[in-house]
Design an enzyme around this catalytic site. Structure first.
Site, PDB file in Angstrom:
ATOM      1  N   LYS A  24       0.459  -0.955  -0.033  1.00  0.00           N
ATOM      2  CA  LYS A  24      -0.065   0.802   0.348  1.00  0.00           C
ATOM      3  C   LYS A  24       0.649   1.376  -0.196  1.00  0.00           C
ATOM      4  O   LYS A  24       1.004   2.285  -0.760  1.00  0.00           O
ATOM      5  CB  LYS A  24      -0.723  -0.008   1.104  1.00  0.00           C
ATOM      6  CG  LYS A  24      -2.198   1.018   0.970  1.00  0.00           C
ATOM      7  CD  LYS A  24      -3.003   0.426   2.105  1.00  0.00           C
ATOM      8  CE  LYS A  24      -3.051   0.823   3.246  1.00  0.00           C
ATOM      9  NZ  LYS A  24      -3.130   1.855   4.349  1.00  0.00           N
ATOM     10  N   SER A  25       2.176   1.036   0.853  1.00  0.00           N
ATOM     11  CA  SER A  25       2.523   2.499   1.097  1.00  0.00           C
ATOM     12  C   SER A  25       3.370   2.750  -0.184  1.00  0.00           C
ATOM     13  O   SER A  25       3.325   3.775  -0.961  1.00  0.00           O
ATOM     14  CB  SER A  25       3.681   2.188   1.976  1.00  0.00           C
ATOM     15  OG  SER A  25       3.284   2.064   3.302  1.00  0.00           O
ATOM     16  N   ARG A  61       2.847   6.051  -3.288  1.00  0.00           N
ATOM     17  CA  ARG A  61       3.372   7.012  -3.930  1.00  0.00           C
ATOM     18  C   ARG A  61       4.403   6.729  -5.087  1.00  0.00           C
ATOM     19  O   ARG A  61       4.534   8.164  -5.550  1.00  0.00           O
ATOM     20  CB  ARG A  61       5.644   6.436  -3.018  1.00  0.00           C
ATOM     21  CG  ARG A  61       5.456   6.821  -1.629  1.00  0.00           C
ATOM     22  CD  ARG A  61       6.242   6.326  -0.606  1.00  0.00           C
ATOM     23  NE  ARG A  61       6.872   6.698   0.915  1.00  0.00           N
ATOM     24  CZ  ARG A  61       5.184   6.336   1.664  1.00  0.00           C
ATOM     25  NH1 ARG A  61       4.306   5.637   0.892  1.00  0.00           N
ATOM     26  NH2 ARG A  61       5.478   6.544   3.027  1.00  0.00           N
ATOM     27  N   GLY A  94      -4.773   7.596   6.023  1.00  0.00           N
ATOM     28  CA  GLY A  94      -4.652   8.625   6.303  1.00  0.00           C
ATOM     29  C   GLY A  94      -3.069   8.724   5.490  1.00  0.00           C
ATOM     30  O   GLY A  94      -2.444  10.286   5.115  1.00  0.00           O
ATOM     31  N   ASP A  99       1.925  -1.377  11.753  1.00  0.00           N
ATOM     32  CA  ASP A  99       0.052  -1.750  11.600  1.00  0.00           C
ATOM     33  C   ASP A  99       0.108  -3.751  12.372  1.00  0.00           C
ATOM     34  O   ASP A  99      -0.608  -3.648  11.589  1.00  0.00           O
ATOM     35  CB  ASP A  99       0.476  -1.740   9.797  1.00  0.00           C
ATOM     36  CG  ASP A  99       0.270  -0.024   9.542  1.00  0.00           C
ATOM     37  OD1 ASP A  99       0.343   0.593  10.834  1.00  0.00           O
ATOM     38  OD2 ASP A  99       0.881   0.083   8.303  1.00  0.00           O
ATOM     39  N   LYS A 114      -4.334   5.906  14.693  1.00  0.00           N
ATOM     40  CA  LYS A 114      -4.440   5.139  13.231  1.00  0.00           C
ATOM     41  C   LYS A 114      -5.832   4.871  13.419  1.00  0.00           C
ATOM     42  O   LYS A 114      -6.526   6.000  13.427  1.00  0.00           O
ATOM     43  CB  LYS A 114      -3.789   3.053  13.373  1.00  0.00           C
ATOM     44  CG  LYS A 114      -1.977   3.322  14.089  1.00  0.00           C
ATOM     45  CD  LYS A 114      -1.061   3.704  12.991  1.00  0.00           C
ATOM     46  CE  LYS A 114      -0.250   3.516  13.463  1.00  0.00           C
ATOM     47  NZ  LYS A 114       0.687   4.677  12.267  1.00  0.00           N
ATOM     48  N   ARG A 118      -6.794   1.170  18.046  1.00  0.00           N
ATOM     49  CA  ARG A 118      -6.252   0.556  18.280  1.00  0.00           C
ATOM     50  C   ARG A 118      -5.314  -0.601  19.170  1.00  0.00           C
ATOM     51  O   ARG A 118      -5.677  -2.282  19.604  1.00  0.00           O
ATOM     52  CB  ARG A 118      -5.062  -0.287  16.880  1.00  0.00           C
ATOM     53  CG  ARG A 118      -5.366   0.233  15.529  1.00  0.00           C
ATOM     54  CD  ARG A 118      -4.313  -0.596  14.711  1.00  0.00           C
ATOM     55  NE  ARG A 118      -4.832   0.173  12.875  1.00  0.00           N
ATOM     56  CZ  ARG A 118      -4.040   0.307  11.893  1.00  0.00           C
ATOM     57  NH1 ARG A 118      -2.833   0.055  11.924  1.00  0.00           N
ATOM     58  NH2 ARG A 118      -5.554   0.386  10.673  1.00  0.00           N
ATOM     59  N   ARG A 160      -7.459  -3.409   9.768  1.00  0.00           N
ATOM     60  CA  ARG A 160      -6.559  -4.680  10.177  1.00  0.00           C
ATOM     61  C   ARG A 160      -7.541  -5.075  11.226  1.00  0.00           C
ATOM     62  O   ARG A 160      -7.081  -6.160  12.064  1.00  0.00           O
ATOM     63  CB  ARG A 160      -5.295  -3.313  10.530  1.00  0.00           C
ATOM     64  CG  ARG A 160      -5.001  -2.925   9.118  1.00  0.00           C
ATOM     65  CD  ARG A 160      -3.151  -3.053   9.377  1.00  0.00           C
ATOM     66  NE  ARG A 160      -2.974  -2.234   8.559  1.00  0.00           N
ATOM     67  CZ  ARG A 160      -2.232  -2.548   7.157  1.00  0.00           C
ATOM     68  NH1 ARG A 160      -2.706  -3.933   6.739  1.00  0.00           N
ATOM     69  NH2 ARG A 160      -1.888  -1.940   6.276  1.00  0.00           N
TER      70      ARG A 160
HETATM   71  C1  S3P Z   1       2.708   4.457   6.261  1.00  0.00           C
HETATM   72  C2  S3P Z   1       3.237   4.980   7.212  1.00  0.00           C
HETATM   73  C3  S3P Z   1       2.245   4.235   8.999  1.00  0.00           C
HETATM   74  C4  S3P Z   1       1.611   3.802   8.612  1.00  0.00           C
HETATM   75  C5  S3P Z   1       0.686   3.483   7.554  1.00  0.00           C
HETATM   76  C6  S3P Z   1       1.690   4.095   5.849  1.00  0.00           C
HETATM   77  C7  S3P Z   1       3.489   5.307   4.694  1.00  0.00           C
HETATM   78  O1  S3P Z   1       1.784   6.081   9.965  1.00  0.00           O
HETATM   79  O2  S3P Z   1       0.551   3.497  10.371  1.00  0.00           O
HETATM   80  O3  S3P Z   1      -0.346   2.728   7.438  1.00  0.00           O
HETATM   81  O4  S3P Z   1       2.690   4.722   4.165  1.00  0.00           O
HETATM   82  O5  S3P Z   1       3.415   6.310   5.016  1.00  0.00           O
HETATM   83  P1  S3P Z   1       2.514   6.581  10.301  1.00  0.00           P
HETATM   84  O6  S3P Z   1       3.455   7.609   9.555  1.00  0.00           O
HETATM   85  O7  S3P Z   1       1.574   7.770  10.923  1.00  0.00           O
HETATM   86  O8  S3P Z   1       3.048   5.810  11.556  1.00  0.00           O
END
Ligand code: S3P
Length: 423
Positions: free
Chosen positions: A5-6, A10, A78, A304, A331, A335, A383
């Protein structure tokens, strides 16, 4: 495993800033990433699905994002919100961000503070929350910012703002967090350097007014999605499962380390590189897990994965102690309290502390499961729903969750995949 996902977020964002065609394969087609794709389209990029997980992005160039016509709806995501706030902060546009009930409770002050220092201004709802408006600065001012929380989203928001800021923008990261932004920015040709100080602090500098070159990106599988199947195989008697294509970037691989410390049998097969990230297939066997004290220093590398670790701990022999997990409270849901309530409802032995859970495991005896008239509350958090589905596998009466829709934000075929294994 579905795409990370991250990395998926990007790849769309940076593709949308590079002039020319970026091709992405293995993209996660979950709702969160689709929210990012829609936002980049609304700001002028062409973002097209051409096949299963295959996307083409034609970017506008750094500095050339367009004013969107309406508010950007970030749904539950987020990561989309915070990273895009960074991008917008150094463009001469004003953007309004909205989100669902979960996202609208999450703190945005952590990105508003540094981006304000860079010259952007904000009109946020009470407590620095969504809905909010970002008025970008042009030109923005480069800053040096020491992260007050271990957050890859905050780090990335500042680096993305730095892309269109004259001069050098620096983020000081005392505790390392996932480094996908750094890796991918370099891959797209940004002038970015990372130096490590003696105490492990990382100093990341990006040179602004960058020109990004389009890339071909193969997104590796998501370790945070694999986590549910790793734990499922470890706790379900008789299991032997190979999970293919699991990203093992060291800033993400904490869960495997902790589960091995608990006695989990997890082998890496066919180790390789995909999209500049280490990847392997994981062979996981049912194991007699033992409770441990989890080192809080490992938290950012498995942030996560704690909900599903709590499930593993509930079935381990002895006590598992976790601490240093304040970030879990902000989150998609809180959680710590959501998992304490959910696992208690399923019959596990849980003590909730301010910064972690203490879990007394059953030693492998199945959990009782939720009572006939009780349902786990998922609080719009994918999650929580997936973790409790795994808890249900090893329960005598089953676990009922109130809402499985949030699973589509990150893992659209989770239920089918789990059913195919459990059958
Ligand atoms: C993420 C960073 C994390 C993670 C989120 C994805 C990212 O959050 O919990 O699911 O893609 O940069 P935080 O930056 O709030 O720790």
């Amino acid at each position: 495993m579905p795409g990370d996902k991250s990395i998926s977020h990007r790849s769309i964002m940076l593709g949308a800033l590079a002039v020319g065609e970026t091709r992405v394969t293995g993209l996660l087609e979950g709702e969160d990433v689709l929210a990012t794709a829609a936002a980049m389209r609304a700001m002028g990029a062409s973002v097209e699905r051409v096949g299963d997980g295959e996307w083409r992005v034609n970017g506008v160039g750094v500095g050339a994002l367009l004013q969107p016509e309406g508010p950007l709806d970030m749904g539950n995501s987020g990561t989309s919100t915070r990273l895009l706030m960074g991008l917008v902060a150094s463009h001469p546009i004003n953007v309004s961000f909205t989100g669902d009930a979960s996202l609208s409770k999450r703190p945005m002050g952590r990105v508003i503070d540094p981006l304000s220092e860079m010259g952007a201004s904000f009109e946020a709802s009470e407590g620095g929350r969504l809905p909010l408006i970002v008025r970008g600065a042009s030109p923005a001012v480069p800053i040096t910012y020491r992260l007050p929380v271990a957050s890859a989203q905050v780090k990335s928001a500042i680096l993305l703002a730095g892309l269109n800021t004259p001069g050098e923008t620096t983020v000081i990261e005392p505790v390392p967090t996932r480094d996908h932004s750094e890796r991918m920015l370099k891959g797209f040709g940004a002038d970015l350097s990372v130096t490590m100080e003696a105490d492990g602090t990382r100093v990341i500098t990006i040179k602004g007014e960058a020109e990004l070159k389009p890339q071909v990106i193969d997104v590796p599988g998501d370790p945070s999605s694999a986590a549910f199947f790793i734990v499922a195989a470890l706790v379900t008697p008789g299991s032997e499962v190979v999970i293919e294509n699991v990203g093992l970037n060291p800033t993400r691989a904490g869960l495997v380390e902790v589960l091995r410390q608990m006695g989990g049998q997890i082998e890496f097969l066919n180790e390789r590189e995909v999209g500049g990230e280490p990847v392997a297939d994981l062979l996981v066997r049912h194991s007699a897990l033992k409770g441990i004290e989890v080192d809080p220093a490992i938290a950012p590398a498995m942030i996560d994965e704690f909900p599903v670790l709590f499930v593993a701990a509930s079935l381990a022999e002895g006590v598992t102690v976790t601490s240093g997990l304040d970030e879990l409270r902000v989150k998609e849901s809180d959680r710590l309290s959501a998992m304490a309530a959910a696992l208690t409802l399923a019959g596990a032995g849980i003590e909730e502390r301010e910064d972690g859970l203490v879990i007394t495991g059953t030693g492998g005896t199945p959990l009782p499961g939720t009572a006939a008239d009780a349902q786990v509350t998922t609080h719009l958090d994918h999650r929580i729903a997936m973790s409790m589905a795994i808890a249900g596998l090893v329960s005598s009466g089953g676990v009922e969750v109130d809402d499985t829709r949030p699973i589509a934000t990150s893992f659209p075929n989770f239920e089918d995949l789990l059913a195919s294994l459990a059958g």
